[in-house]
Design a protein around this motif. Sequence first.
Motif, short mmCIF file in Angstrom:
data_model
loop_
_atom_site.label_atom_id
_atom_site.label_comp_id
_atom_site.label_asym_id
_atom_site.label_seq_id
_atom_site.Cartn_x
_atom_site.Cartn_y
_atom_site.Cartn_z
N LEU A 244 0.87 -1.18 0.00
CA LEU A 244 0.00 0.00 0.00
C LEU A 244 0.91 1.23 0.00
CD1 LEU A 244 -3.00 -0.76 2.40
CD2 LEU A 244 -3.06 -0.30 -0.05
N GLY A 245 1.19 1.73 -1.17
CA GLY A 245 2.12 2.84 -1.29
C GLY A 245 3.55 2.36 -1.11
N SER A 246 4.41 3.28 -0.75
CA SER A 246 5.84 2.99 -0.59
C SER A 246 6.08 2.23 0.71
CB SER A 246 6.63 4.29 -0.59
OG SER A 246 8.00 4.03 -0.38
N VAL A 247 6.91 1.19 0.63
CA VAL A 247 7.28 0.43 1.83
C VAL A 247 8.78 0.58 2.05
CG1 VAL A 247 5.39 -1.20 1.57
CG2 VAL A 247 7.62 -1.73 0.56
N GLY A 248 9.22 0.18 3.24
CA GLY A 248 10.63 0.35 3.59
C GLY A 248 11.56 -0.46 2.70
N GLU A 249 12.84 -0.05 2.70
CA GLU A 249 13.83 -0.67 1.82
C GLU A 249 13.99 -2.16 2.12
OE1 GLU A 249 18.57 -0.22 0.64
OE2 GLU A 249 17.57 1.35 1.81
N GLU A 250 14.02 -2.54 3.39
CA GLU A 250 14.23 -3.96 3.71
C GLU A 250 13.04 -4.80 3.28
OE1 GLU A 250 15.97 -6.87 7.21
OE2 GLU A 250 14.96 -5.03 7.81
N LEU A 251 11.84 -4.25 3.41
CA LEU A 251 10.66 -4.99 2.96
C LEU A 251 10.70 -5.19 1.45
CD1 LEU A 251 7.83 -3.44 5.20
CD2 LEU A 251 9.18 -5.52 5.58
N ILE A 254 13.27 -8.09 0.89
CA ILE A 254 12.81 -9.45 1.16
C ILE A 254 11.78 -9.89 0.12
CG2 ILE A 254 13.34 -9.33 3.63
CD1 ILE A 254 10.30 -9.14 4.16
N TYR A 255 11.03 -8.92 -0.43
CA TYR A 255 10.10 -9.30 -1.49
C TYR A 255 10.86 -9.87 -2.68
CZ TYR A 255 6.18 -9.41 -4.65
OH TYR A 255 5.21 -9.87 -5.52
N GLU A 256 11.92 -9.21 -3.09
CA GLU A 256 12.68 -9.68 -4.24
C GLU A 256 13.33 -11.03 -3.96
OE1 GLU A 256 12.83 -8.46 -7.34
OE2 GLU A 256 11.24 -7.13 -6.61
N ILE A 257 13.79 -11.24 -2.74
CA ILE A 257 14.40 -12.53 -2.39
C ILE A 257 13.37 -13.65 -2.47
CG2 ILE A 257 15.48 -13.85 -0.53
CD1 ILE A 257 16.68 -11.13 0.45
N VAL A 258 12.18 -13.41 -1.93
CA VAL A 258 11.12 -14.42 -1.98
C VAL A 258 10.72 -14.71 -3.43
CG1 VAL A 258 8.70 -14.91 -1.38
CG2 VAL A 258 10.25 -13.95 0.34
N LYS A 259 10.65 -13.68 -4.23
CA LYS A 259 10.31 -13.88 -5.65
C LYS A 259 11.37 -14.76 -6.33
CE LYS A 259 10.40 -10.33 -8.54
NZ LYS A 259 11.25 -10.66 -9.72
N GLY A 332 8.53 -17.92 1.88
CA GLY A 332 8.17 -16.67 2.53
C GLY A 332 9.26 -16.22 3.49
N ILE A 333 9.26 -14.94 3.78
CA ILE A 333 10.13 -14.35 4.80
C ILE A 333 9.23 -13.52 5.71
CG2 ILE A 333 12.03 -12.76 5.30
CD1 ILE A 333 13.25 -13.50 2.61
N TYR A 334 9.41 -13.69 7.03
CA TYR A 334 8.53 -13.03 8.00
C TYR A 334 9.37 -12.35 9.07
CZ TYR A 334 5.58 -16.38 5.61
OH TYR A 334 4.94 -17.11 4.64
N LEU A 335 9.28 -11.02 9.11
CA LEU A 335 10.04 -10.22 10.08
C LEU A 335 9.09 -9.80 11.20
CD1 LEU A 335 12.05 -7.94 7.60
CD2 LEU A 335 12.65 -10.23 8.49
N PRO A 336 9.20 -10.40 12.38
CA PRO A 336 8.25 -10.12 13.46
C PRO A 336 8.13 -8.63 13.77
CG PRO A 336 9.66 -11.98 14.04
CD PRO A 336 10.22 -11.39 12.77
N GLY A 337 6.88 -8.19 13.90
CA GLY A 337 6.60 -6.80 14.23
C GLY A 337 6.68 -5.84 13.07
N ARG A 338 7.14 -6.31 11.91
CA ARG A 338 7.34 -5.42 10.77
C ARG A 338 6.49 -5.82 9.57
NH1 ARG A 338 13.38 -4.64 9.37
NH2 ARG A 338 12.39 -3.02 8.11
N GLY A 339 6.63 -7.06 9.14
CA GLY A 339 5.85 -7.49 7.99
C GLY A 339 6.43 -8.75 7.37
N GLY A 340 5.68 -9.33 6.47
CA GLY A 340 6.12 -10.56 5.83
C GLY A 340 5.73 -10.60 4.36
#
Length: 367
Positions: A244-251, A254-259, A332-340
């Motif tokens: 939803l809009g711009s997300v943080g750099e680390e998110l 991890i999206y690219e890694i999962v892809k 999948g990659i899941y970062l607790p408290g941040r997003g997955g």
Amino acid sequence: MINKRIEKLIQQLENDQIDLIAINAGRNLNYFSGLHFHESERPSVLLVGKRKAPAFIFPEFEHEKVADAAFDITPFAYTEDPSTWRDAFYKALHYLNGHQSTIGVEPTAMRFLEINLLQQASDEIQITSAAHIFNTLRSVKDVEEINSIRRAIQIAEIALESTIPFIKVGITEQEVANELVINLLKNGSEPDLPFSPIVASGPNSANPHAVPSRRKLRKGDLVVIDWGARKDGYVSDITRTFALGSVGEELMTIYEIVKQANEAARQTLPSNFISGKVDFTARDVIQKEGYGDFFIHRTGHGIGLEAHEEPYITANNSTKITSGMTFTIEPGIYLPGRGGVRIEDDVVASSEQLTTLTSLPRELRIL
């Protein structure tokens, strides 16, 4: 088709030295008989032996349904009086000469109710797991089954595309899930969905099996949607992650890694390989990028009449992938408290390759 399945089942009885198979209401009953009986307080059990037509124990008010069965069965009906249930089980076992039998059951489906009635009918029977038999016969799909899965995928993909315009900042996870269910049904899914859709946003997306909540979607959230449809009894199971809009750099990272992990696993060559190889291929990509501890579930599972069935794509599974097996690939990659992030596709194995059945884009879609 039903007769062929019964023949294969009887052959497996010979191979596994089991005298009878007891199949209660549910997906296996439908698979081996074509009969649709849902699990309830009344027992419905198909008993399959090696020499006589299968015996079917059922409530007598379901007589017309049983009369339309696609193969020869010997009926043993009981009344609404529960005291008649034991007699129906006794007569069915007697008909099959099964009072001293080893009876195989599906260990995750057969209930105490049915086992107790079998044991009341004869105290000389032995109950054993027939999981291997069911898994062997159902894990390899024929052309008709694969086409049903393709149709379930198509319905699910159209339903999601119809839902995407509804997804925006300020609505809740539950509202998105409800809209998705409506679109699944509108586009032809059977009402018995394979599972309730998962919609998980923001920190909730770090929970792989989150339940849609009243949390409102916010700008900067990752939103994981895991859903499926059912057609002709067969299911699809797909996951996509949105921003939803711009997300943080680390998110984004991890999206690219999962892809990449998803793509690598889908490119695994099926010649002489096992389920664990597919899991390793996906997991290795994530591990090398330093996020191995955050990939906390298996890479996939079989799909068919159920959303989770053999083969299970886990590191320690030595099951050989053979032509006709259908399963998910969902790293999948899941970062607790941040997003997955999770990206899940449905594939079918042939002797030459894994063919991806799902067609939705895998690039990050920013809503």
